[in-house]
Design an enzyme around this catalytic site. Structure first.
Site, PDB file in Angstrom:
ATOM      1  N   GLY A 158       0.795  -1.170   0.020  1.00 35.15           N
ATOM      2  CA  GLY A 158      -0.071   0.004  -0.043  1.00 35.15           C
ATOM      3  C   GLY A 158       0.866   1.292   0.120  1.00 35.15           C
ATOM      4  N   ASN A 202       1.419   3.480  -2.514  1.00 37.84           N
ATOM      5  CA  ASN A 202       0.790   4.254  -3.302  1.00 37.84           C
ATOM      6  C   ASN A 202      -0.623   4.815  -2.762  1.00 37.84           C
ATOM      7  OD1 ASN A 202       1.702   4.829  -6.295  1.00 37.84           O
ATOM      8  ND2 ASN A 202       1.825   2.689  -5.934  1.00 37.84           N
ATOM      9  N   ARG A 211     -16.292 -14.222  -9.458  1.00 38.58           N
ATOM     10  CA  ARG A 211     -15.728 -12.852  -9.418  1.00 38.58           C
ATOM     11  C   ARG A 211     -16.721 -11.843  -9.353  1.00 38.58           C
ATOM     12  NH1 ARG A 211     -10.811 -11.917 -11.333  1.00 38.58           N
ATOM     13  NH2 ARG A 211     -10.471 -13.824 -11.986  1.00 38.58           N
ATOM     14  N   ARG A 238      -6.380  -7.998  -8.016  1.00 34.59           N
ATOM     15  CA  ARG A 238      -7.599  -9.091  -8.592  1.00 34.59           C
ATOM     16  C   ARG A 238      -8.032  -8.371  -9.892  1.00 34.59           C
ATOM     17  NH1 ARG A 238      -8.253 -13.605  -7.093  1.00 34.59           N
ATOM     18  NH2 ARG A 238     -10.305 -13.725  -7.870  1.00 34.59           N
ATOM     19  N   ASN A 288      -6.604   3.225 -12.038  1.00 36.43           N
ATOM     20  CA  ASN A 288      -5.446   2.452 -11.719  1.00 36.43           C
ATOM     21  C   ASN A 288      -4.151   2.888 -11.672  1.00 36.43           C
ATOM     22  OD1 ASN A 288      -4.180  -0.312 -10.693  1.00 36.43           O
ATOM     23  ND2 ASN A 288      -3.833  -0.700 -12.862  1.00 36.43           N
ATOM     24  N   HIS A 306      -0.253   1.786 -12.980  1.00 36.50           N
ATOM     25  CA  HIS A 306       0.507   0.700 -13.477  1.00 36.50           C
ATOM     26  C   HIS A 306       2.086   1.245 -13.610  1.00 36.50           C
ATOM     27  CE1 HIS A 306       1.070  -3.007 -15.826  1.00 36.50           C
ATOM     28  NE2 HIS A 306       1.694  -2.486 -16.514  1.00 36.50           N
ATOM     29  N   GLU A 342     -10.895  -4.528 -20.263  1.00 39.39           N
ATOM     30  CA  GLU A 342      -9.937  -5.138 -20.924  1.00 39.39           C
ATOM     31  C   GLU A 342      -8.698  -4.667 -19.812  1.00 39.39           C
ATOM     32  OE1 GLU A 342      -7.030  -5.188 -24.721  1.00 39.39           O
ATOM     33  OE2 GLU A 342      -9.147  -4.105 -25.135  1.00 39.39           O
ATOM     34  N   ASP A 372      -5.399  -3.448 -18.222  1.00 37.52           N
ATOM     35  CA  ASP A 372      -4.484  -2.282 -18.380  1.00 37.52           C
ATOM     36  C   ASP A 372      -4.699  -1.464 -19.785  1.00 37.52           C
ATOM     37  OD1 ASP A 372      -3.275  -3.160 -15.934  1.00 37.52           O
ATOM     38  OD2 ASP A 372      -1.920  -4.399 -16.942  1.00 37.52           O
ATOM     39  N   GLU A 402       5.654   7.024  -9.219  1.00 35.44           N
ATOM     40  CA  GLU A 402       4.183   6.508  -8.847  1.00 35.44           C
ATOM     41  C   GLU A 402       3.713   7.516  -7.698  1.00 35.44           C
ATOM     42  OE1 GLU A 402       3.074   2.441  -8.562  1.00 35.44           O
ATOM     43  OE2 GLU A 402       5.094   1.886  -9.686  1.00 35.44           O
TER      44      GLU A 402
HETATM   45  C1  GRF Z   1       2.845  -0.723  -7.851  1.00 34.50           C
HETATM   46  O1  GRF Z   1       3.999  -0.727  -8.529  1.00 34.50           O
HETATM   47  C2  GRF Z   1       1.768  -0.413  -8.757  1.00 34.50           C
HETATM   48  O2  GRF Z   1       1.934   0.201 -10.042  1.00 34.50           O
HETATM   49  C3  GRF Z   1       1.183  -1.756  -9.118  1.00 34.50           C
HETATM   50  O3  GRF Z   1       1.720  -2.516  -7.877  1.00 34.50           O
HETATM   51  C4  GRF Z   1       2.294  -1.884  -7.161  1.00 34.50           C
HETATM   52  C5  GRF Z   1       1.698  -1.598  -5.661  1.00 34.50           C
HETATM   53  O4  GRF Z   1       2.695  -1.221  -4.933  1.00 34.50           O
HETATM   54  N1  GRF Z   1       0.030  -1.688  -9.639  1.00 34.50           N
HETATM   55  P1  GRF Z   1       2.014  -0.563  -3.382  1.00 34.50           P
HETATM   56  O5  GRF Z   1       1.175  -1.511  -2.885  1.00 34.50           O
HETATM   57  O6  GRF Z   1       1.219   0.710  -3.722  1.00 34.50           O
HETATM   58  O7  GRF Z   1       3.362  -0.245  -2.591  1.00 34.50           O
END
Ligand code: GRF
Length: 204
Positions: A13, A15, A66, A92, A108, A110, A144, A146, A175
């Site tokens: 977590g 981010n 799901r 997920r 999201n 990525h 779809e 990403d 990020e």
């Molecule tokens: C990050 O690199 C994000 O881009 C990807 O999964 C990772 C999650 O890291 N989707 P965190 O849990 O936010 O530290």
């Protein structure tokens, strides 16, 4: 009015922490109302709780399909009055039903410059391809994987001798800057999803 945000996590977590930190700053146009994890012992949960943010664990294994899991997510988010959902290391794949229901309000992050290097083991893919630049992308989520319209990107160099770990750390630092900036744009209605494309407008 600040937008009400829910964050979905599965792991550490970091981010999520960057979004919580940004939202605690005066003038940020969104508030983190709820953190949901599908993994009971996700380290991010303890941090969210320590920041006085309500947390809910919804174990995906408890559901037969799901979509049944996604409906439970949706109920928790709706009950908390959430308007924007941020996926932050949520491992997920969401159902088409959920992606459509939250279309334009679900984003999201990525760790690559999409549309390159989708899926998992992203930094391994990047190093294998031999590209000299990588980065991260915040995008709208569509059914779809990403593939949704891009809101914001940041580039970082791939250094000679990088390992997946050293590259991941360099990308992750970006990020943490990019995700709050993208959430701010969405919360201020400076970007919206229209017919599959991100449409940008200046700050009001
Ligand atoms: C990050 O690199 C994000 O881009 C990807 O999964 C990772 C999650 O890291 N989707 P965190 O849990 O936010 O530290």
């Amino acid at each position: 009015m600040n937008k009400r945000v829910g964050i979905l996590i599965s792991g550490r977590g970091s981010n999520m922490r960057s979004l919580i930190a940004a939202a605690s700053e005066p003038g940020f146009p969104a508030e983190i109302e709820l953190v949901i994890s599908n993994v009971g012992n996700a380290p991010g949960l303890a941090y969210a709780a320590s920041a006085d943010i309500p947390t809910i664990v919804i174990p995906h294994k408890a559901f037969e399909t799901r979509e049944a899991f996604d409906r439970a997510l949706d109920t928790a988010l709706t009950n908390a009055g959430v308007e924007i959902v941020c996926l932050a290391g949520f491992m997920r794949i969401l159902s088409d039903w959920f992606a459509r229901r939250w279309e334009g309000r679900l984003i999201n992050i990525h760790p690559s410059l999409l549309p390159l290097f989708k899926g998992v083991h992203v930094h391994e893919q990047v190093l294998q391809a031999g590209v000299r630049v990588s980065g991260c992308t915040v995008h709208f989520v569509v059914p779809e994987l990403d593939a949704g319209a891009i809101i914001a990107q940041a580039a970082v160099p791939v250094e000679i001798g990088d390992t997946p770990e050293t590259l991941a750390a360099r990308v992750l630092a970006e990020e943490h800057r990019l995700y709050p900036a993208a959430l701010r744009m969405l919360a201020e209605d400076r970007v919206r999803l229209e017919k599959g494309h991100a449409v940008f407008s200046p700050a009001a």
